[in-house]
Design a protein around this motif. Structure first.
Motif: not given
Length: 786
Positions: A182-190, A227-231
């Motif tokens: 979970s993150s304030p930013r979207p999870v783009s991929k794992v 784990i990759y987040y956007k921004d």
């Protein structure tokens, strides 16, 4: 009955399954591991399990459930905890002990004592850890499922836990793994190096997701999750409320803030490349480096991958710098007596010797070559950059890291953990204390990319005069728990305790100031002092762990406090925060109904799965496996107490063969498996001259996939220099066929373009057009940097 790698076929192993739940909140991970034990024998057991954890894990909870009874462990001074455990077992009570290795903070020992016949026990272990930001902006979590034996140099103090190993296919317990992000930013991929079930998003914003390890995991690798987040580079601050039951003014009683900083450096400055520096490469040549990287296309050994990486690094260094290459095993070697100026002559000499380097120097004694490197005087106006390549299997981890810290003012250290099971404590510790960046390389095809990312960091301007200032409301004071920031390649984290109260607006501000390429800069982050909801005590525990590790690194000879005073501080902080340390342990005793467990206690060592299996002994003889030696000796020894068990080192004897995925293709200890032919890209790189140009010869034509006649006859004009034509062809080939790996060759291409511009050659446009026609590409002149 004969034993197999320390595990006798007629012995039951009481550990049946391991369940791991990972909860990721932005850049912090909380991990809950449940180990399920069952005694199917007709006598009471003591189960001893030595296993790896991430080197920066703050272990903060340990409990045992027997039937309907849960016993929560307490943190005690390590010696006191051991004595309580031994006393409980000798009086017929159940006891549970969890302790960290004093040599390396990424190895733990769990002892489950007096498990009666037919009884089950469930052990719950929790830890929190920061997730390291990788060069490609992914956040890396690694669940170490592999514990390779650690080499202990002769004469080094202390010893390691006793470890029993079996092949991955024979590990007698299962692993299940699930993650919630979970993150304030979207999870783009794992992504993962293991098979995962499909990623499941839990909301339309894609800020929450879950993923599971696919069934049937074999213990042949660590479980690595990216784990990759956007921004991803947004700075954040989390304020966590103190523990209601803790004393106000104490670390656990006051709020603690965690700041994740991502300074925005000017692109013009960061894209510039230094034209100076002393680059020292330190390569592990111990026997373990001859095992393959387990990549399905190119079954390349660790040492061969490292040689290719050195080729790419050397070709990418700037003219005007200095360099040297060291290699080590049980002894160490260097190519030059001291660092030499970078030139065609010195590079050719170095590469000839690198080509002959094999994994044939015995053990992993990294301390001595480091001491020799640091004894060499630094070269004026040539900042020292140290690159360390190792599979990270040493026992004296803390001693090595202390040495790097002691010399941190004179260099930056970039570390690379090669292969599965590399010690995260060693690799991360080298980079953290050396002000550099750490990379973990588990696939041959990633090594070139990762080493070039680190070289980019090394060539960037050094941040100097880093300072952090706080602006808080009146009545609120701050105590920083983290060590001073020395590097900010991909951001950094600061923990601080906030004391006092204020009636003013509940907002604070932190300012990070630094000098970059001679220009003063600063970044600010404003944050609310209102505590976040539902964070538990994660931030407090990470802050306590950061302070504990800083205290543990203090040495008497460095002018710090005496060791005993530091030890007392660490124990007090560890007990107060409930976070383990090198000087404390978790202990739980089940007094139950007072009934004494009857019968002699039998010890069972729970085996782990190493990448390759060997047991260690240390003598003055050359390190060769003893032929025909029995490998089950360790289990037959009757160890009278936990205290006597700790201090048993690995013993090298006959071992079972390594898993086939990492196994050499022949039985000769000192020879290397036959390697796949060098890929075309590296053939082309190997032909480049130190100053950036290529020779027009049959080797270049072959690398380009053309005949010598085709290459020579298509040169557009007589006045065009052959080296200019060859270099333009090489650049067109890289841009036309290797754009997907541009990071790997960008620096050497920049050097080539710079050489071409300096030639002021005629007909460059015509050469580019003719080169495109020959190679079937459509690369623009501007794209080549011309």
């Amino acid at each position: 009955m004969m034993s197999l790698c320390g595990l006798r076929r007629d012995e039951q192993v009481p550990l049946k399954s391991v369940e791991v739940e990972l909860q990721v909140r932005d850049h912090v991970a909380s991990v809950i591991s449940t180990l399920n034990y069952e005694n199917k024998e007709d006598k009471p057991l003591e189960a001893v399990f030595v296993f790896p954890l991430p080197g920066d894990a703050a272990v903060c909870h340990f409990s045992a459930t027997i039937g309907q009874t849960q016993i929560v462990a307490e943190v005690k001074d390590k010696q006191e905890a051991r004595e309580k455990y031994d006393d409980a077992l000798s009086s017929g009570q159940q006891a549970f002990l969890l302790e960290e290795s004093e040599q390396s903070p990424d190895i733990f020992c769990l002892s489950v004592g007096s498990l009666p016949p037919g009884e089950s026990a469930s052990i719950r272990l929790e830890y929190v850890t920061e997730l390291a930001v990788q060069a490609d902006d992914g956040l890396r979590f690694c669940l170490p499922a592999v514990l390779n034996p650690r080499y202990q140099p002769q004469g080094s103090e202390g010893a390691s836990f006793q470890v029993t190993s079996v092949p991955a296919s024979l590990v007698p317990y299962s692993l299940s793994f699930s993650a919630r992000v979970s993150s304030p930013r979207p999870v783009s991929k794992v992504e993962s190096n293991c098979s995962l079930d499909p990623l499941q998003y839990l909301n339309t914003e894609q800020t929450q997701a879950t993923v599971k390890l696919a069934a049937g995991h074999k213990f042949d690798r660590d479980v690595e999750v990216l784990i990759y987040y956007k921004d991803a580079h947004q700075p954040t601050a989390v304020v966590e409320a103190g523990q209601a039951s803790a004393k106000p003014g104490s670390l656990m009683g006051d709020p603690v803030v965690m700041l994740s900083l991502y300074p925005e450096f000017p692109q013009a400055v960061m894209s510039s490349v230094a034209s100076c520096g002393e680059f020292v490469f330190l390569l592990d040549r111990s026997g373990s480096m001859r095992f393959v990287m387990n990549h399905h296309k190119r079954r390349q050994t660790r040492i061969a991958s490292a040689r290719d990486a050195l080729l790419l690094l050397l070709k990418s260094l700037p003219m005007g710098c200095y360099f040297n290459i060291y290699s080590f095993g049980k002894k160490y070697e260097h190519i030059f007596p001291q660092s030499v100026e970078y030139s065609q002559t010195t590079v050719e000499e170095a590469l000839k010797k690198v080509k002959k380097m094999g994994a044939n120097l015995g053990g992993t004694e990294i301390l001595k070559p480091l001491q020799h490197i640091y004894s060499q005087p630094c070269i004026p106006y040539q900042p020292r950059q140290l690159f360390v390549f190792t599979d990270g299997e040493v026992c004296n981890t803390k001693e090595v890291i202390n040495l790097v810290k002691k010399n941190s003012g004179s260099h930056r250290c970039f570390s690379f953990g090669i292969g599965r099971g590399a010690s995260s404590a060693l690799i991360n510790g080298l980079a953290k204390e050396g002000g550099g960046h750490a990379q973990f390389i588990t696939k041959a095809n990633r090594m070139q990319l990762q080493v070039m990312q680190s070289l980019r960091f090394a060539l960037q301007p050094v941040l100097e005069d880093i300072s952090v200032t706080w602006d808080l409301p009146k009545g609120v004071s701050v105590t920083v728990l983290s060590p001073p920031i020395t590097a900010l390649f991909k951001g950094g984290v600061i923990y601080a305790q906030l004391s006092g109260q204020s009636s003013e607006a509940a907002e604070g501000c932190v300012t990070v100031k630094y000098s970059l390429a001679g220009h003063p800069s600063q970044n600010q982050l404003h944050f609310s002092l209102t505590p976040a909801q539902d964070t538990g005590l994660t931030v407090h525990r990470l802050g306590a762990w950061s302070l504990i590790r800083s205290l543990e690194m203090e040495k008497k000879e460095d002018g710090g406090e005496p060791d005993e005073v530091v030890r007392k501080k660490v124990v007090e902080l560890s007990v107060q925060s409930g976070v383990s340390s090198a000087f404390t342990a978790f202990i739980a005793v089940n007094k139950g109904d007072g009934e004494v467990i009857q019968g002699p206690l039998v010890r069972r060592i729970v085996p782990t799965a190493p990448m390759y299996l060997r047991q260690y002994s240390f003598s003055s003889e050359d390190e060769k496996p003893a032929k025909g030696a029995a490998s089950g000796t360790s289990l037959k020894k009757k160890l009278k107490s936990v205290s006597s068990r700790i201090g048993r080192s690995f013993r090298r004897g006959q071992s079972a063969p390594p898993p086939t995925s990492e196994m050499p293709s022949n039985g000769d200890k000192d020879s290397e498996p036959k390697q796949p032919p060098r890929e075309t890209f590296l053939q082309l790189v190997s032909l480049q001259k130190a100053s950036g140009w290529w020779v027009l010869d049959p080797a270049l034509a072959a690398a380009l996939g053309k005949s010598s006649k085709e290459v020579k006859n298509t040169k557009p004009a007589l006045e065009v220099n052959q080296e200019v034509w060859a270099t333009i062809l090489a650049l067109i080939w890289l841009h036309g066929f290797k754009m997907d790996t541009q990071e790997e060759w960008e620096l050497l291409a920049m050097k080539a373009a710079s050489w071409l511009r300096a030639q002021n050659a005629p007909c460059v446009t015509e050469c580019v057009e003719a080169g495109n026609a020959l190679l079937g590409c459509n690369v623009q002149k501007d794209a080549l940097g011309l």
